[in-house]
Design a protein around this motif. Sequence first.
Motif, mmCIF file in Angstrom:
data_model
loop_
_atom_site.group_PDB
_atom_site.id
_atom_site.type_symbol
_atom_site.label_atom_id
_atom_site.label_comp_id
_atom_site.label_asym_id
_atom_site.label_seq_id
_atom_site.Cartn_x
_atom_site.Cartn_y
_atom_site.Cartn_z
ATOM 1 N N ASP A 1 0.836 -1.205 0.000
ATOM 2 C CA ASP A 1 0.000 0.000 0.000
ATOM 3 C C ASP A 1 0.870 1.255 0.000
ATOM 4 O O ASP A 1 0.569 2.239 -0.695
ATOM 5 C CB ASP A 1 -0.914 0.010 1.225
ATOM 6 N N LEU A 2 1.939 1.238 0.786
ATOM 7 C CA LEU A 2 2.836 2.392 0.874
ATOM 8 C C LEU A 2 3.547 2.648 -0.453
ATOM 9 O O LEU A 2 3.878 3.797 -0.768
ATOM 10 C CB LEU A 2 3.869 2.157 1.977
ATOM 11 N N LEU A 3 3.775 1.591 -1.235
ATOM 12 C CA LEU A 3 4.495 1.731 -2.502
ATOM 13 C C LEU A 3 3.820 2.753 -3.416
ATOM 14 O O LEU A 3 4.497 3.561 -4.064
ATOM 15 C CB LEU A 3 4.581 0.370 -3.203
ATOM 16 N N PHE A 4 2.491 2.733 -3.473
ATOM 17 C CA PHE A 4 1.772 3.706 -4.307
ATOM 18 C C PHE A 4 2.070 5.131 -3.853
ATOM 19 O O PHE A 4 2.311 6.019 -4.673
ATOM 20 C CB PHE A 4 0.271 3.440 -4.244
ATOM 21 N N TRP A 5 2.062 5.357 -2.551
ATOM 22 C CA TRP A 5 2.332 6.682 -2.012
ATOM 23 C C TRP A 5 3.759 7.119 -2.320
ATOM 24 O O TRP A 5 4.019 8.288 -2.631
ATOM 25 C CB TRP A 5 2.100 6.689 -0.498
ATOM 26 N N VAL A 6 4.702 6.182 -2.241
ATOM 27 C CA VAL A 6 6.107 6.499 -2.522
ATOM 28 C C VAL A 6 6.283 6.897 -3.983
ATOM 29 O O VAL A 6 6.966 7.880 -4.298
ATOM 30 C CB VAL A 6 7.009 5.298 -2.170
ATOM 31 N N ILE A 7 5.684 6.127 -4.895
ATOM 32 C CA ILE A 7 5.785 6.442 -6.320
ATOM 33 C C ILE A 7 5.193 7.828 -6.598
ATOM 34 O O ILE A 7 5.778 8.632 -7.334
ATOM 35 C CB ILE A 7 5.072 5.366 -7.165
ATOM 36 N N LEU A 8 4.046 8.112 -5.990
ATOM 37 C CA LEU A 8 3.411 9.415 -6.174
ATOM 38 C C LEU A 8 4.310 10.534 -5.646
ATOM 39 O O LEU A 8 4.472 11.581 -6.283
ATOM 40 C CB LEU A 8 2.067 9.433 -5.449
#
Length: 294
Positions: free
Chosen positions: A68-75
Amino acid sequence: MNAMLPFPDLSPEIFSLTLFGMTVALRWYALAYIVGILVGWRIVVRAVERPKLWAGNTPVMTKQQVEDLLFWVILGVILGGRLGYVLFYQPGYYLSNPAQILRIWEGGMSFHGGALGVIFAGIAYTKRHGISTISTGDVVCLGLAPGLFLGRLANFINAELWGRPTDLPWGVAFPTVAAQDCPDIATICARHPSQLYEALLEGLILGALLIYLAWRRGGLKSEGLIGGVFLAGYGAARFIVEFVRQPDAQFVSANNPLGLAWHVNGWGLTMGQLLSLPMIAIGVFLILRATRKA
C-alpha cells in the motif's frame, strides 16, 4: 591528444513500436525506474518478513502495508521530483510557462524534490495508519539504492548530467553538442562520467552498506539509524560529486563559470551542494539519536 574513453554506441530507447500512427518507445530511463522500484520493493518485503531484524521481533509494518505504501512512494517521487526541479532550478521559466510543468516526459526531475515528496507521502501514510514514521522511513530508505544505481546508469546512457571537462584517462567524450561545448578546448572534449561516480557512491556502495547494517548489524532495531545513514551518505556522496559535475546551465555566467548557486568572490556552493547540506545534517541527527537510544 589526451587519452579518453569513447561514448558507447547505445540508444536511449531500448525499442520502439508504431501502432495506428503512434510511436511507443521503451526508454532505459523508464526501465530503470520500473526495475529499481521492483527491486527496492522486494528488499523491503524481505526485511518485514524477517521479524528477527526488528526490535522485539516486531516489524514496523506488514507485507500488505508495504504494498500500500508503494503507491504513495511512487506518487511522492513523481510529484516531488518534478515540483522540486521547478522550484529549485528554474522557477522563473516555469512561472512564465506554467503549462510546461506537466510535461514531465521532456525531462527535469530533482532527487532532493523527490526525497521531500517521499517524506511527505510517508508521513501522511503513517499518521493515517498509526505506524512509526521514523521506522517506516528506515524501511523506505532501505529500498531506494537500487533505483538510484539504475537511474544514474540511465543518465549515462542518455548522455545527460555529465561532469566538467577533464584530462583524466577515464574522461568520456559525450556525443551531444552541449557536452562538446567546452571553452578553451578546440579538439574533442572529455568530461567526468559523474553519472557513474554517483551510481557507484549513491547506489552500489551506499546500498550495500544499508543491507549490511540491516541484516548483519541489527540496524533496523535502532529506529532512525538506516534512514540517517542513507540521508547522510547520499548527501555526502552528492556533495563530493558536485565538485566535478557540470552545473545546470541557468547558474552559469561569465562572472560565475562554475555555476555556483551561492558564492562570494568566486567561492561557494552549487545548488546540489546547498540541497545536500540539510540531508547530511538530518542524517547525522538521526544517527546520533539512534545510537544514544541503543
